[in-house]
Design an enzyme around this catalytic site. Structure first.
Site, PDB file in Angstrom:
ATOM      1  N   GLY A 156      -6.679  -2.559   9.156  1.00 48.28           N
ATOM      2  CA  GLY A 156      -7.534  -3.111  10.577  1.00 48.28           C
ATOM      3  C   GLY A 156      -9.030  -2.823  10.584  1.00 48.28           C
ATOM      4  O   GLY A 156      -9.700  -2.997  11.494  1.00 48.28           O
ATOM      5  N   MET A 175       0.524   5.254   0.286  1.00 49.26           N
ATOM      6  CA  MET A 175      -0.350   6.328   0.305  1.00 49.26           C
ATOM      7  C   MET A 175       0.509   7.898   0.510  1.00 49.26           C
ATOM      8  O   MET A 175       1.405   7.761   1.003  1.00 49.26           O
ATOM      9  CB  MET A 175      -1.097   6.174   1.723  1.00 49.26           C
ATOM     10  N   ASP A 207       0.843  -1.201   0.028  1.00 44.68           N
ATOM     11  CA  ASP A 207       0.089  -0.050   0.000  1.00 44.68           C
ATOM     12  C   ASP A 207       0.868   1.411  -0.301  1.00 44.68           C
ATOM     13  O   ASP A 207       1.725   1.378   0.935  1.00 44.68           O
ATOM     14  CB  ASP A 207      -0.879  -0.143   1.155  1.00 44.68           C
ATOM     15  N   MET A 257      -2.484   4.555  -3.337  1.00 44.96           N
ATOM     16  CA  MET A 257      -3.804   5.384  -3.054  1.00 44.96           C
ATOM     17  C   MET A 257      -2.970   6.842  -3.010  1.00 44.96           C
ATOM     18  O   MET A 257      -2.338   7.420  -1.976  1.00 44.96           O
ATOM     19  CB  MET A 257      -3.886   4.959  -1.649  1.00 44.96           C
ATOM     20  N   GLY A 316      -9.343  -5.301   2.016  1.00 43.20           N
ATOM     21  CA  GLY A 316      -9.866  -4.804   3.153  1.00 43.20           C
ATOM     22  C   GLY A 316     -10.717  -5.607   4.002  1.00 43.20           C
ATOM     23  O   GLY A 316     -11.740  -6.170   3.779  1.00 43.20           O
ATOM     24  N   GLY A 317     -10.240  -5.797   5.343  1.00 45.20           N
ATOM     25  CA  GLY A 317     -10.947  -6.554   6.101  1.00 45.20           C
ATOM     26  C   GLY A 317     -11.308  -7.868   5.782  1.00 45.20           C
ATOM     27  O   GLY A 317     -12.291  -8.670   6.421  1.00 45.20           O
ATOM     28  N   HIS A 332      -0.500  -0.943  -4.609  1.00 47.20           N
ATOM     29  CA  HIS A 332      -1.748  -0.460  -4.443  1.00 47.20           C
ATOM     30  C   HIS A 332      -1.645   1.048  -4.230  1.00 47.20           C
ATOM     31  O   HIS A 332      -1.261   1.442  -3.170  1.00 47.20           O
ATOM     32  CB  HIS A 332      -2.747  -1.097  -3.548  1.00 47.20           C
TER      33      HIS A 332
HETATM   34  C1  DX5 Z   1      -6.594  -0.475   3.108  1.00 43.74           C
HETATM   35  C2  DX5 Z   1      -5.409  -0.974   2.614  1.00 43.74           C
HETATM   36  C3  DX5 Z   1      -5.570  -2.630   2.733  1.00 43.74           C
HETATM   37  C4  DX5 Z   1      -5.176  -2.974   4.025  1.00 43.74           C
HETATM   38  C5  DX5 Z   1      -5.515  -4.499   4.285  1.00 43.74           C
HETATM   39  O1  DX5 Z   1      -6.470   1.101   2.857  1.00 43.74           O
HETATM   40  O2  DX5 Z   1      -5.637  -0.854   1.230  1.00 43.74           O
HETATM   41  O3  DX5 Z   1      -4.636  -3.143   1.746  1.00 43.74           O
HETATM   42  O4  DX5 Z   1      -3.991  -2.605   4.812  1.00 43.74           O
HETATM   43  O5  DX5 Z   1      -5.032  -5.024   5.749  1.00 43.74           O
HETATM   44  P1  DX5 Z   1      -6.547  -5.187   6.543  1.00 43.74           P
HETATM   45  O6  DX5 Z   1      -7.345  -5.908   5.931  1.00 43.74           O
HETATM   46  O7  DX5 Z   1      -5.859  -5.501   7.883  1.00 43.74           O
HETATM   47  O8  DX5 Z   1      -7.026  -3.791   6.883  1.00 43.74           O
HETATM   48 ZN    ZN Z   2      -4.277  -2.136  -0.532  1.00 41.61          ZN
END
Ligand code: DX5
Ligand code: ZN
Length: 235
Positions: A149, A40, A38, A72, A180-181, A70
């Site tokens: 989380g 960001m 990720d 963001m 996600g989750g 990913h």
């Molecule tokens: C949320 C991220 C996810 C997240 C996944 O912004 O894109 O990749 O970190 O991990 P969990 O499921 O533990 O939130």
């Molecule tokens: Zn992600």
């Protein structure tokens, strides 16, 4: 691609930074196929997370494991040369982060990486229709992006089916990724509905009593019992 239809792509943002290397090694020992990274920028999402060089360092240490970046970030096009430099395998971006999704997808592919788009829970699946001929994967957010989380949004399940139906209608074979989750009940349901890639986090692979490597093996076994048998037979 892996022998299994199911790809475990743990989100390495879940590794505490002071234990990063050790936990990544456990993921590798557990047989994960992808590392989900990720990135960001504090603009597209309010949070900041992970430098691009993590992608290159993961690739150098684990060349057989694919990196799934990913983005963001606002203006994803700007970061593509940096990701190429860091040998990213798969790159996805949010379609509302750019006015130029087609150009961004084409540029990712021209750079030799696999290209994907990400949509948030508030965006209808139909917005993907003009793009699905140009993607290698689609990432369905099952939480609002920005923080690890959070709990899986249960109303995401029909969206998986809708996307799988769209894929079938057009005779395409892009992968469907769930981010996600991800927990067991929802992952099992997503697999039944046609998703292949699972961005796993604290509910399945991290912070498990029997350790990360065993938790990864359990995830693979549970989600794809037939794939596991195929591997056991050495095929
Ligand atoms: C949320 C991220 C996810 C997240 C996944 O912004 O894109 O990749 O970190 O991990 P969990 O499921 O533990 O939130
Ligand atoms: Zn992600």
């Amino acid at each position: 691609m892996s022998a299994s239809r199911i790809i475990n792509a743990p989100s390495v943002a879940n590794c505490p930074l002071l234990e990063f290397g050790r936990q990544v090694e456990e993921l590798a020992q557990g047989g994960v196929q992808w590392f989900h990274v990720d990135l960001m920028d504090g603009h597209y999402v309010p949070n900041l997370c992970l430098p691009a060089r993590v992608v290159g360092e993961l690739k150098q240490a684990y060349p057989a494991i694919e990196t799934d970046v990913h983005l963001m970030v606002a203006d994803p096009l700007r970061y593509l040369p940096l990701l190429k430099e860091n040998r990213a395998d798969w790159v996805s971006f949010h379609i509302d982060a750019t006015n130029f999704s087609r150009r961004t997808l084409a540029t990712i592919r021209e750079m030799g990486m696999k290209a994907g788009v990400v949509i948030n829970p508030s965006q209808p699946i139909g917005v993907l229709e003009p793009l699905i001929h140009f993607v290698d994967y689609v990432v369905l957010m099952t939480v609002e992006p920005g923080y690890a989380g959070q709990r899986f949004m249960a109303d995401s399940l029909p969206r998986v089916s809708e996307l799988a139906a769209l894929r079938e209608k057009h005779g395409l074979d892009f992968l469907i990724s769930i981010d996600g989750g991800v927990d067991y009940p929802n992952a099992i349901e997503c697999a039944r509905r046609g998703a292949e890639v699972y961005v796993t986090g604290i509910y399945t692979v991290f912070r498990q009593p029997d350790g990360i490597a065993e938790a990864c093996r359990r995830f693979q076994r549970t989600l794809d019992p037939s794939g596991q048998k195929t591997e056991d037979r050495g095929q």
